[in-house]
Enzyme design. Structure first.
Site, PDB file in Angstrom:
ATOM      1  N   SER A 187       0.485  -0.825  -0.205  1.00 37.13           N
ATOM      2  CA  SER A 187      -0.353   0.129   0.092  1.00 37.13           C
ATOM      3  C   SER A 187       1.089   1.139   0.213  1.00 37.13           C
ATOM      4  O   SER A 187       1.958   1.592  -0.709  1.00 37.13           O
ATOM      5  CB  SER A 187      -0.897   0.378   0.924  1.00 37.13           C
ATOM      6  OG  SER A 187      -1.660   1.255   1.492  1.00 37.13           O
ATOM      7  N   ASP A 357     -10.001  -5.118  -4.353  1.00 37.39           N
ATOM      8  CA  ASP A 357      -9.359  -4.049  -3.429  1.00 37.39           C
ATOM      9  C   ASP A 357     -10.096  -3.066  -3.813  1.00 37.39           C
ATOM     10  O   ASP A 357      -9.893  -2.528  -4.557  1.00 37.39           O
ATOM     11  CB  ASP A 357      -7.419  -3.872  -4.030  1.00 37.39           C
ATOM     12  CG  ASP A 357      -6.918  -3.384  -3.031  1.00 37.39           C
ATOM     13  OD1 ASP A 357      -7.774  -2.555  -2.166  1.00 37.39           O
ATOM     14  OD2 ASP A 357      -5.640  -3.397  -3.366  1.00 37.39           O
ATOM     15  N   HIS A 391      -7.193  -5.638  -0.010  1.00 39.94           N
ATOM     16  CA  HIS A 391      -6.277  -5.328   0.056  1.00 39.94           C
ATOM     17  C   HIS A 391      -5.440  -5.905   1.551  1.00 39.94           C
ATOM     18  O   HIS A 391      -4.780  -6.019   1.367  1.00 39.94           O
ATOM     19  CB  HIS A 391      -6.788  -4.137   0.464  1.00 39.94           C
ATOM     20  CG  HIS A 391      -5.363  -2.943   0.517  1.00 39.94           C
ATOM     21  ND1 HIS A 391      -4.835  -2.599  -0.749  1.00 39.94           N
ATOM     22  CD2 HIS A 391      -4.513  -1.547   1.732  1.00 39.94           C
ATOM     23  CE1 HIS A 391      -3.945  -1.284  -0.307  1.00 39.94           C
ATOM     24  NE2 HIS A 391      -3.756  -1.200   1.235  1.00 39.94           N
TER      25      HIS A 391
END
Length: 415
Positions: A187, A357, A391
């Site tokens: 991320s 995601d 995610h």
């Protein structure tokens, strides 16, 4: 003009009601989390409470950045399976793990040694280093400032790319006898590496980069909660009211969620999925450990910068909001862009992203991939798409060792 007046009215409404009681939906969501996973802060930190508990060696170092932040850097020098091998410190390949937004390095050792990437890499013969960026629990020191000083929080991910990342990479490089370092980011940890590489930095110390859930372009993300927060300038409102630290477990964050949760399109019964997407492969115990130890502070200014990415289709340095301030910092009226197409084509890149995601959504990620791939050497880039992954699955998924980490390690061994 009408839209601008509407946004201004909405911001003023939020500002005047920030001290109000949270909506019942937010109260129920918070109470459910606390009932199922009561906070368990550990006085000994990651090394003693998690890594050593499984019998692994763990070392802690402190790295001072050029702008004075003192960062905690953890090291698992070897695993259980190779503790008595003939390998020396200089022959184990170093790998640096850099966490995402609102978490710290603990995320790499959340589960058991068979499922956590930090342990898997150590048992696989790597010299594992785990970064903790400024503002997190173990990196809240500075040479002249304290977290109570507003100036301590005067930074965004620009400074993580300019200072934190180079400092820890150079430290690992020097400590391991000048070996180039494999890098793994998740991320926000991918964004700062992309930013640094686009400025032609770090290529002398980085051997390859694995980017889990790469984020850069964010204007088409699917999280309604994040989209709404960005579009009504919530982070800017907090800053306007004099707040500088953003603690996701703090009162201000919860009150802001209470404001957002009145929107019927935002699901606040499951905040994790509302932000990151519906995960496929998390078990309850790992999620609970994450909720107990994971949420970490960042700066409100950093949240503003992230919101700017959501509202715009380009990737630029922090926008100070007026031409005079931008001229002061950048010598131009608009913030300079990060040109991701200029990333050196010879740097090996492993990128993996998920179809579920909400943050690194498919359209934005494909835009990023097109930008990078068209200029990159085909032998030095690999893309792995996981249609069912959200995610959090890339760091906490029970099947990530087989589906993600195994091909990633194979990529490292080829480079």
């Amino acid at each position: 003009m009408a839209q601008d007046l509407y946004l201004l009215s909405l911001i003023l409404f939020i500002a005047l009601n920030l001290q109000s009681v949270l909506s019942w939906r937010m109260q129920n969501s918070t109470n459910d989390i606390n009932d199922q996973c009561p906070p368990q802060p550990h006085p000994f930190g990651m090394c003693k409470s998690r890594v050593a508990a499984y019998g692994y060696p763990c070392e802690e170092y402190h790295v001072t950045t050029e702008d004075g932040y003192i960062l905690s850097l953890k090291r698992i020098p070897h695993g259980l399976s190779n503790a008595t091998s003939n390998s020396t410190e200089d022959t184990r390949t170093p790998v640096l793990l850099f966490h995402g937004l609102l978490v710290d390095g603990f995320c790499w050792v959340l589960s058991t040694p068979k499922q956590s990437l930090g342990f898997i890499l150590a048992d696989g013969g790597f010299d594992v280093w785990i970064a903790n960026c400024r503002g997190t629990k173990s990196s809240r020191r500075h040479t002249t400032l304290s977290p109570e000083d507003p100036a301590f929080w005067d930074w965004t991910w620009d400074q993580l790319a300019d200072y934190d990342l180079p400092a820890v990479l150079q430290f690992v490089y020097n400590k391991t006898g000048g070996q180039k370092v494999h890098y793994i980011g998740h991320s926000l940890g991918t964004l700062i590496m992309l930013a640094a590489l686009s400025d032609k930095k770090l290529t002398d110390v980085v051997r390859s980069a694995a980017l889990l859930c790469p984020i850069a372009y964010l204007n088409r993300m699917k999280s309604r909660l994040i989209l709404l927060a960005a579009r009504i300038f919530l982070a800017e409102t907090i800053h306007m009211l004099g707040y500088h630290e953003f603690n996701p477990l703090g009162r201000v964050a919860q009150e802001l969620l209470g404001e957002v949760c009145v929107d019927p399109d935002v699901d606040c019964y499951d905040l994790f999925s509302s932000v990151a997407g519906p995960d496929c492969c998390l078990n309850a115990s790992t999620t609970c450990i994450f909720l107990q130890h994971g949420p970490q502070s960042t700066s409100v200014k950093n949240m503003i910068h992230m919101s700017q990415l959501v509202r715009k289709s380009s990737i630029r340095k922090y926008d100070y909001g007026n031409k005079k301030e931008n001229m002061k910092h950048y010598n131009q009226t608009r913030p300079p862009p990060y040109d991701l197409s200029s990333i050196p084509r010879h740097v090996p890149l492993f990128l993996t992203h998920g179809g579920q995601d909400f943050l690194g959504d498919v359209p934005d990620t494909r835009h990023l991939l097109r930008t990078i791939i068209r200029e990159h050497d085909s032998d030095d880039i690999e893309v792995l798409y996981m249609p069912d992954y959200a995610h959090g699955d890339f760091v906490m998924g029970y099947n990530a060792p087989q589906l993600i980490y195994k091909p990633m390690v194979e990529f490292f061994k080829r480079h």
